[in-house]
Write a protein that holds these residues in place. Structure first.
Motif, PDB file in Angstrom:
ATOM      1  N   LEU A  10       0.875  -1.154  -0.050  1.00 45.25           N
ATOM      2  CA  LEU A  10      -0.078   0.002   0.029  1.00 45.25           C
ATOM      3  C   LEU A  10       0.919   1.348  -0.124  1.00 45.25           C
ATOM      4  O   LEU A  10       0.199   2.424  -0.051  1.00 45.25           O
ATOM      5  N   LEU A  24       3.039   2.332   2.382  1.00 46.04           N
ATOM      6  CA  LEU A  24       2.779   3.054   3.612  1.00 46.04           C
ATOM      7  C   LEU A  24       4.290   2.985   4.533  1.00 46.04           C
ATOM      8  O   LEU A  24       4.327   3.940   5.193  1.00 46.04           O
ATOM      9  N   LEU A  60      -0.626   7.327   4.963  1.00 46.18           N
ATOM     10  CA  LEU A  60      -2.054   6.745   5.765  1.00 46.18           C
ATOM     11  C   LEU A  60      -2.980   7.427   5.532  1.00 46.18           C
ATOM     12  O   LEU A  60      -4.348   6.904   5.164  1.00 46.18           O
ATOM     13  N   LEU A  77      -4.813   7.331   2.089  1.00 44.22           N
ATOM     14  CA  LEU A  77      -5.185   5.998   1.633  1.00 44.22           C
ATOM     15  C   LEU A  77      -6.810   6.248   1.068  1.00 44.22           C
ATOM     16  O   LEU A  77      -7.508   6.955   1.707  1.00 44.22           O
ATOM     17  N   GLN A  92      -9.359   1.046   1.063  1.00 41.47           N
ATOM     18  CA  GLN A  92      -8.274   0.330   1.612  1.00 41.47           C
ATOM     19  C   GLN A  92      -7.879   0.828   3.094  1.00 41.47           C
ATOM     20  O   GLN A  92      -7.444  -0.190   3.731  1.00 41.47           O
ATOM     21  N   PHE A  93      -8.448   1.786   3.435  1.00 41.68           N
ATOM     22  CA  PHE A  93      -8.161   2.278   4.868  1.00 41.68           C
ATOM     23  C   PHE A  93      -9.415   1.332   5.639  1.00 41.68           C
ATOM     24  O   PHE A  93      -9.190   0.906   6.687  1.00 41.68           O
TER      25      PHE A  93
END
Length: 253
Positions: A182, A184, A212, A215, A219-220
């Protein structure tokens, strides 16, 4: 023997690369290790370990007393920082104990046991022991096998705990891989005053707060529904403990 009793059954010996803090690994059998006992030997064996592997389930409690970061090298697995200088663990006391009130990572509590695959492609895990670990004795501590060669309750508990740590490591690797997918996990730098001068700490990865926050909702929500947000935020909050690690460092020239 019952399934819960760890026996090598002709399993292949572990490979030459040993996990951190282990000096040997032998498949545990009553024939070879009938006399072995396990005792409390403190944590002097980790006095030079400046970083200790952690599983995600530990983050919430470990974050209260240990900075948690991700390794700079792929696969960027998480560790608890125990010192800012290589070969220095500020959590091990002079007497070989652990800093009072600080969390003790499960990785350390698992020693001298470790689970090893019987073959590279096998799902069968064999309980191994580091017979050179200070916890191992033939005269002190709780026996691993009884007079009939059966596993004692002490060994059953050790196997259950070792298995839970191994399962946690596998889950943590999956989480880390997803965080990396992702975007992150990124190189991080923390700087703070130290004896009147700025001290820069780098060489690790951390969850990137802007990434973050950016996102996509889907996805979160994935992170939320999988229960991964708590360890993420625990990790981010724990980084605030880095200045505490630096207080015992020498004054910069």
């Amino acid at each position: 023997m019952p399934e819960k009793t760890p026996v090598a059954n002709g399993a292949a010996a572990p490979g030459p690369v040993l996990p951190p803090l282990y000096r040997s690994l032998d498949p545990l059998t009553p024939e070879r290790h009938a006399k072995l006992r396990v005792r409390d030997a403190g944590f002097g064996f980790a006095a030079q370990a400046s970083a200790i592997p952690l599983v995600a389930e530990e983050f919430a409690v470990a974050a209260r007393t240990l900075p948690i970061v991700f390794g700079a090298q792929a696969p960027h697995l998480p560790v608890a920082l125990c010192g800012l200088a290589s070969g220095s663990n500020l959590y091990v006391t002079e007497g070989g104990g652990w800093k009072p009130g600080a969390y003790v990572p499960a990785y350390l509590r698992r020693v001298p046991f470790f689970l090893v695959r019987s073959a590279p492609a096998s799902d069968q895990l064999v309980l191994c022991i580091d017979s050179h670990a200070p916890q191992v004795s033939e005269t002190e501590g709780a026996p691993l096998f009884d007079a009939e060669g059966k596993a004692t309750p002490q060994l059953d508990r050790a196997l259950a705990f070792t298995r839970s740590v191994e399962e946690g490591m596998l889950r943590t690797r999956g989480i880390t891989e997803r965080l990396n997918q992702l975007g992150l996990l990124k190189p991080a730098v923390v700087q703070f005053p130290h004896h009147g001068k700025p001290l820069r700490v780098d060489g690790f990865f951390a969850v990137d707060r802007p990434a973050l926050a950016a996102l996509p909702a889907e996805q979160f929500i994935e992170l939320r529904d999988k229960g991964w947000l708590e360890p993420i935020y625990a990790h981010l909050l724990s980084i605030g403990g880095l200045p505490e690690l630096a207080k015992d460092l020498a004054t910069p020239a």
